[in-house]
Design a protein around this motif. Structure first.
Motif, PDB file in Angstrom:
ATOM      1  N   TYR A  53      -8.986  -0.630  -1.706  1.00  0.00           N
ATOM      2  CA  TYR A  53      -8.671  -1.745  -0.864  1.00  0.00           C
ATOM      3  C   TYR A  53      -9.889  -2.886  -1.069  1.00  0.00           C
ATOM      4  O   TYR A  53      -9.773  -3.997  -1.318  1.00  0.00           O
ATOM      5  CB  TYR A  53      -8.265  -1.350   0.583  1.00  0.00           C
ATOM      6  N   VAL A  74      -1.827  -1.266  -3.583  1.00  0.00           N
ATOM      7  CA  VAL A  74      -2.936  -0.500  -3.677  1.00  0.00           C
ATOM      8  C   VAL A  74      -2.740   1.020  -3.271  1.00  0.00           C
ATOM      9  O   VAL A  74      -1.890   1.299  -2.417  1.00  0.00           O
ATOM     10  CB  VAL A  74      -4.085  -1.062  -2.439  1.00  0.00           C
ATOM     11  N   LEU A 115      -8.531  -1.554   7.493  1.00  0.00           N
ATOM     12  CA  LEU A 115      -7.243  -1.193   7.290  1.00  0.00           C
ATOM     13  C   LEU A 115      -6.771  -0.601   8.556  1.00  0.00           C
ATOM     14  O   LEU A 115      -5.511  -0.703   8.939  1.00  0.00           O
ATOM     15  CB  LEU A 115      -7.377  -0.109   6.200  1.00  0.00           C
ATOM     16  N   ALA A 143     -13.881  -1.633   4.769  1.00  0.00           N
ATOM     17  CA  ALA A 143     -12.403  -1.561   4.374  1.00  0.00           C
ATOM     18  C   ALA A 143     -11.639  -0.545   5.149  1.00  0.00           C
ATOM     19  O   ALA A 143     -10.674  -0.498   5.687  1.00  0.00           O
ATOM     20  CB  ALA A 143     -12.410  -1.264   2.932  1.00  0.00           C
ATOM     21  N   GLY A 175       0.931  -1.232  -0.051  1.00  0.00           N
ATOM     22  CA  GLY A 175      -0.126  -0.013  -0.074  1.00  0.00           C
ATOM     23  C   GLY A 175       0.950   1.377  -0.106  1.00  0.00           C
ATOM     24  O   GLY A 175       1.798   1.452   0.743  1.00  0.00           O
TER      25      GLY A 175
END
Ligand SMILES: Cc1ncc(COP(=O)(O)O)c(C=O)c1O
Ligand SMILES: [Zn+2]
Length: 403
Positions: free
Chosen positions: A354, A374, A338, A334, A99
């Motif tokens: 995500y 991502v 996260l 999400a 990420g």
């Protein structure tokens, strides 16, 4: 260090335009103009090996940016943002997940990249004041960079843009105009009101240099990961589409320079309640049809009619990418996942990217064992999941159409 900018070009009708004055869209067909560079000159003047000796951040890539004179750079200290390894929720996919967190940039989003470059270049070319229609983050970024440059700015925001963002823009000294409806309505009104005021329009893709700032997402990923270890796939939340257009342009310039030998596949994620680009991809259309009654909890994805959508679709298809939609519930889930699973607070748009992973794997748009990045485009700190949830339950789909 110098810029190797040579001019501007319309990919729609091949019109070439000089880059020595302030310009909007293509004067012939009205689509977006994009900047061209003397890449042979860039190759002769620098190589990625030089970059490590330069200060970190987007101005490291000066040869591939449009600003001619370093004295015109308006900067708030844009550092390179981290790329973090993420342990996938479902390890059975075998994917290697990363990420990139642009929430760390000034004003908390990747919009800082576009505005840093566009504001610098607009002032270099003599703009006396600036305006932008925005879902929030572009307005925040313009307000901050305009304040830094001591130039007046006006931002046009949909009425239900969070008070926190409106107030932050005013605190930076920008004039805030609220407009009922979506960002497309804000854009229409902005262009009407600004006629004759001598203010320069920084709307998404309606001037050529925000894309150049966004391009640094690709340059920085290359700089940080190297040509061998580039991701196979980049998953990106898409609203107006400058991010995808910029990233595709950046990777293609690196390809032409011979510094990489492949372009990552760009996967676009939109919200189910406003997905004109994904619909056009599915229907194999060259441009979007405006989305009726758009609604999503992710303000930056609430773009029912992206301008110059030909360029955005071309970028997704040109990279051999594709796209999926996610529901607002998946976006909110999400955001929680996260935060809990990875310690990352991201904005609803970033969470959408995500959330899109599930569908991307399910539809085999990403294969197991690929390297996936991502793109986390914004910070979650100004958002309260409980508030977004309440908005979703009380308002729900179709809200702007009802206004
Ligand atoms: C945090 C965030 N992510 C993604 C987007 C969509 O970006 P783009 O216009 O590049 O598609 C926006 C746009 O407002 C945003 O604020
Ligand atoms: Zn044109």
């Amino acid at each position: 260090m110098r810029s190797f900018l040579t001019g501007l070009e319309c990919r729609g009708c091949c019109t070439a335009v000089a880059a020595d004055r302030l310009v909007g869209p293509c004067p012939t067909c009205g689509q977006a103009l994009l900047a061209s560079y003397d890449l042979g000159g860039v190759r002769g003047a620098t190589s990625p090996k030089d970059w490590s000796g330069r200060p970190t951040g987007l101005w490291r890539y000066r040869e591939l940016l449009p600003v001619q004179d370093a004295a015109h750079i308006v900067s708030l200290g844009e550092l390179a943002t981290p790329i973090l390894r993420l342990v996938p929720k479902d390890p059975s996919t075998g994917a290697e997940l990363w990420g990139k967190d642009d929430g760390r940039l000034p004003t908390g989003s990747f919009k800082a990249r576009g505005m840093a470059v566009a504001v610098s270049r607009a002032l270099e070319l003599g703009a006396a004041s600036l305006f932008v229609p925005s879902a929030g983050n572009a307005a925040l970024a313009l307000s901050a960079y305009a304040a830094r440059a001591r130039v007046p700015a006006r931002v046009y925001l949909p009425t239900d843009t969070s008070n926190m963002i409106q107030e932050a823009c005013r605190t930076y000294g920008a004039q805030v105009v609220t407009v009922p409806g979506s960002i497309s309505d804000a854009g229409r009104l902005a262009r009407e009101k600004e006629v004759g005021r001598g203010s320069f329009d920084l709307s998404t893709l309606r001037e050529p240099y925000r894309v150049e700032g966004k391009k640094t997402m690709a340059l920085e990923i290359f700089d940080q990961m190297g040509p061998e270890d580039l991701p196979d796939v980049i998953v990106y939340p898409t609203g107006g589409g400058t991010g995808i257009v910029g990233m595709f342009k950046g990777f293609n310039e690196l390809l032409e320079l011979g510094w990489i030998d492949r372009v990552p596949r760009l996967m676009s994620v939109q919200s189910e309640g406003c997905a004109p680009l994904i619909r056009a991809l599915r229907n194999d259309e060259p441009r979007i049809v405006p989305w009726d009654r758009p609604w999503t909890v992710a303000p930056g994805l609430l773009v029912p009619a992206p301008f110059s959508s030909e360029r955005v679709l071309e970028a997704i298809r040109g990279s051999k990418g594709n796209g999926v939609t996610v529901t607002d519930d998946q976006i909110l889930c999400a955001m929680g996942d996260l935060a809990r699973d990875h310690g990352l607070s991201v904005s609803p748009e970033a969470a959408a990217a995500y959330a899109g992973l599930g569908a991307l794997f399910a539809h085999q748009m990403i294969r197991s064992s690929e390297r996936v990045l991502v793109y986390f485009t914004g910070t979650g700190l100004p958002f309260r999941v409980s508030e977004l949830s309440r908005d979703l339950r009380s308002a729900g789909p179709g809200r702007p159409g009802d206004r």
